[in-house]
Scaffold this motif. Sequence first.
Motif, PDB file in Angstrom:
ATOM      1  N   ILE A 158    -106.662 -23.434  49.275  1.00 20.73           N
ATOM      2  CA  ILE A 158    -105.978 -22.945  50.481  1.00 20.73           C
ATOM      3  C   ILE A 158    -104.511 -22.649  50.183  1.00 20.73           C
ATOM      4  O   ILE A 158    -103.964 -21.620  50.609  1.00 20.73           O
ATOM      5  N   VAL A 159    -103.871 -23.551  49.432  1.00 17.31           N
ATOM      6  CA  VAL A 159    -102.461 -23.343  49.073  1.00 17.31           C
ATOM      7  C   VAL A 159    -102.292 -22.068  48.263  1.00 17.31           C
ATOM      8  O   VAL A 159    -101.366 -21.275  48.486  1.00 17.31           O
ATOM      9  N   GLY A 160    -103.200 -21.837  47.317  1.00 18.29           N
ATOM     10  CA  GLY A 160    -103.122 -20.626  46.505  1.00 18.29           C
ATOM     11  C   GLY A 160    -103.426 -19.375  47.302  1.00 18.29           C
ATOM     12  O   GLY A 160    -102.736 -18.351  47.188  1.00 18.29           O
ATOM     13  N   ALA A 161    -104.450 -19.438  48.150  1.00 19.03           N
ATOM     14  CA  ALA A 161    -104.884 -18.251  48.890  1.00 19.03           C
ATOM     15  C   ALA A 161    -103.917 -17.863  49.999  1.00 19.03           C
ATOM     16  O   ALA A 161    -103.845 -16.688  50.383  1.00 19.03           O
ATOM     17  N   ILE A 162    -103.178 -18.835  50.514  1.00 22.53           N
ATOM     18  CA  ILE A 162    -102.283 -18.539  51.633  1.00 22.53           C
ATOM     19  C   ILE A 162    -101.134 -17.620  51.208  1.00 22.53           C
ATOM     20  O   ILE A 162    -100.566 -16.904  52.040  1.00 22.53           O
ATOM     21  N   VAL A 163    -100.810 -17.607  49.931  1.00 24.44           N
ATOM     22  CA  VAL A 163     -99.702 -16.768  49.447  1.00 24.44           C
ATOM     23  C   VAL A 163     -99.987 -15.280  49.664  1.00 24.44           C
ATOM     24  O   VAL A 163     -99.198 -14.584  50.317  1.00 24.44           O
ATOM     25  N   PRO A 164    -101.098 -14.734  49.149  1.00 20.74           N
ATOM     26  CA  PRO A 164    -101.361 -13.304  49.410  1.00 20.74           C
ATOM     27  C   PRO A 164    -101.670 -13.008  50.873  1.00 20.74           C
ATOM     28  O   PRO A 164    -101.369 -11.908  51.354  1.00 20.74           O
ATOM     29  N   VAL A 165    -102.261 -13.968  51.599  1.00 22.04           N
ATOM     30  CA  VAL A 165    -102.534 -13.741  53.020  1.00 22.04           C
ATOM     31  C   VAL A 165    -101.229 -13.585  53.797  1.00 22.04           C
ATOM     32  O   VAL A 165    -101.087 -12.691  54.644  1.00 22.04           O
ATOM     33  N   GLY A 167     -98.548 -12.572  52.514  1.00 18.30           N
ATOM     34  CA  GLY A 167     -97.976 -11.320  52.040  1.00 18.30           C
ATOM     35  C   GLY A 167     -98.412 -10.137  52.878  1.00 18.30           C
ATOM     36  O   GLY A 167     -97.638  -9.189  53.096  1.00 18.30           O
ATOM     37  N   ILE A 168     -99.649 -10.179  53.377  1.00 24.29           N
ATOM     38  CA  ILE A 168    -100.142  -9.105  54.243  1.00 24.29           C
ATOM     39  C   ILE A 168     -99.280  -8.993  55.499  1.00 24.29           C
ATOM     40  O   ILE A 168     -99.014  -7.906  56.006  1.00 24.29           O
ATOM     41  N   LEU A 169     -98.833 -10.119  56.004  1.00 30.88           N
ATOM     42  CA  LEU A 169     -98.050 -10.133  57.231  1.00 30.88           C
ATOM     43  C   LEU A 169     -96.583  -9.779  57.002  1.00 30.88           C
ATOM     44  O   LEU A 169     -95.930  -9.216  57.888  1.00 30.88           O
ATOM     45  N   LEU A 170     -96.068 -10.096  55.832  1.00 32.21           N
ATOM     46  CA  LEU A 170     -94.630  -9.990  55.602  1.00 32.21           C
ATOM     47  C   LEU A 170     -94.207  -8.794  54.758  1.00 32.21           C
ATOM     48  O   LEU A 170     -93.073  -8.325  54.882  1.00 32.21           O
ATOM     49  N   LEU A 171     -95.090  -8.298  53.912  1.00 31.89           N
ATOM     50  CA  LEU A 171     -94.703  -7.233  52.985  1.00 31.89           C
ATOM     51  C   LEU A 171     -94.830  -5.856  53.639  1.00 31.89           C
ATOM     52  O   LEU A 171     -95.672  -5.653  54.521  1.00 31.89           O
ATOM     53  N   PRO A 172     -94.024  -4.891  53.214  1.00 32.21           N
ATOM     54  CA  PRO A 172     -94.086  -3.537  53.782  1.00 32.21           C
ATOM     55  C   PRO A 172     -95.397  -2.842  53.457  1.00 32.21           C
ATOM     56  O   PRO A 172     -95.876  -2.919  52.318  1.00 32.21           O
ATOM     57  N   ALA A 173     -95.976  -2.192  54.445  1.00 32.20           N
ATOM     58  CA  ALA A 173     -97.275  -1.542  54.272  1.00 32.20           C
ATOM     59  C   ALA A 173     -97.226  -0.392  53.273  1.00 32.20           C
ATOM     60  O   ALA A 173     -98.214  -0.098  52.596  1.00 32.20           O
ATOM     61  N   GLU A 174     -96.060   0.282  53.168  1.00 35.92           N
ATOM     62  CA  GLU A 174     -95.948   1.454  52.291  1.00 35.92           C
ATOM     63  C   GLU A 174     -96.140   1.103  50.813  1.00 35.92           C
ATOM     64  O   GLU A 174     -96.640   1.908  50.039  1.00 35.92           O
ATOM     65  N   THR A 175     -95.718  -0.074  50.426  1.00 37.63           N
ATOM     66  CA  THR A 175     -95.808  -0.480  49.009  1.00 37.63           C
ATOM     67  C   THR A 175     -96.621  -1.772  48.883  1.00 37.63           C
ATOM     68  O   THR A 175     -96.325  -2.614  48.036  1.00 37.63           O
ATOM     69  N   LEU A 176     -97.638  -1.905  49.722  1.00 32.80           N
ATOM     70  CA  LEU A 176     -98.334  -3.179  49.815  1.00 32.80           C
ATOM     71  C   LEU A 176     -99.016  -3.573  48.503  1.00 32.80           C
ATOM     72  O   LEU A 176     -98.976  -4.742  48.111  1.00 32.80           O
TER      73      LEU A 176
END
Length: 232
Positions: A158-165, A167-176
């Motif tokens: 869960i700790v490892g998987a939560i990082v990319p999850v 990222g979906i919410l916080l990172l810009p969609a244009e360069t996701l």
Amino acid sequence: MSLSIHDELHLSNRSQWLRAAVLGANDGLISTASLLVGIAAANANSQTLLLTGLASLTAGALSMAAGEYISVSSQADTEKADLAKEQHELTHNSERELLELTKIYEQRGLDHDLAHQVAVALTEHDALEAHARDEIGLTDISTAKPLQASIASALSFIVGAIVPVMGILLLPAETLVWSLASLTVVGLILLGVVSARLGGASIIPATARVVIWGVLAMLATSFIGGFFGVAV
């Protein structure tokens, strides 16, 4: 004032839960990030990506927990069977077992008389423990602990998987795709450093192998997603 016989900290005491924790965190980070990178490369929308990430996190954590528990339980069953067999031999062939223990100590460098004395003393103290440790190789450190491994693996996944999850919410969609890959590499580096520190290993090799395999996984899924994906 009483002193402990062993004042130093032995890192091998962490081997059981550390192995499961590192495996879980590594799998959670790499598998979830690789899946999301592949789907992002196929031009999926953010809602689809978030749902996929959460599904991957949930299914992966449960799968890791179940897999670790079943696997380590099988190991524990084997250990119990070996101990039962050894107890039977001690009950019905005690002299042969004493000779066997003596031979083990002779192979470790003791002369015959001293090896026999040690074998007799340890047999009188706890014969099964002596044979479990010196004949089979079972100790408190190496003994299988299914529940501990299961919990460590699930939580670390869960700790490892939560990082990319996240990222979906916080990172810009244009360069996701590239942003998510970069975030994952940073997470892999941190995982490598932490696991090396906890295990007392060299940081650079431990980190390098984690990062290399993670990058290869993301490249593969990104290629597949880009090749089969349809631009919206």
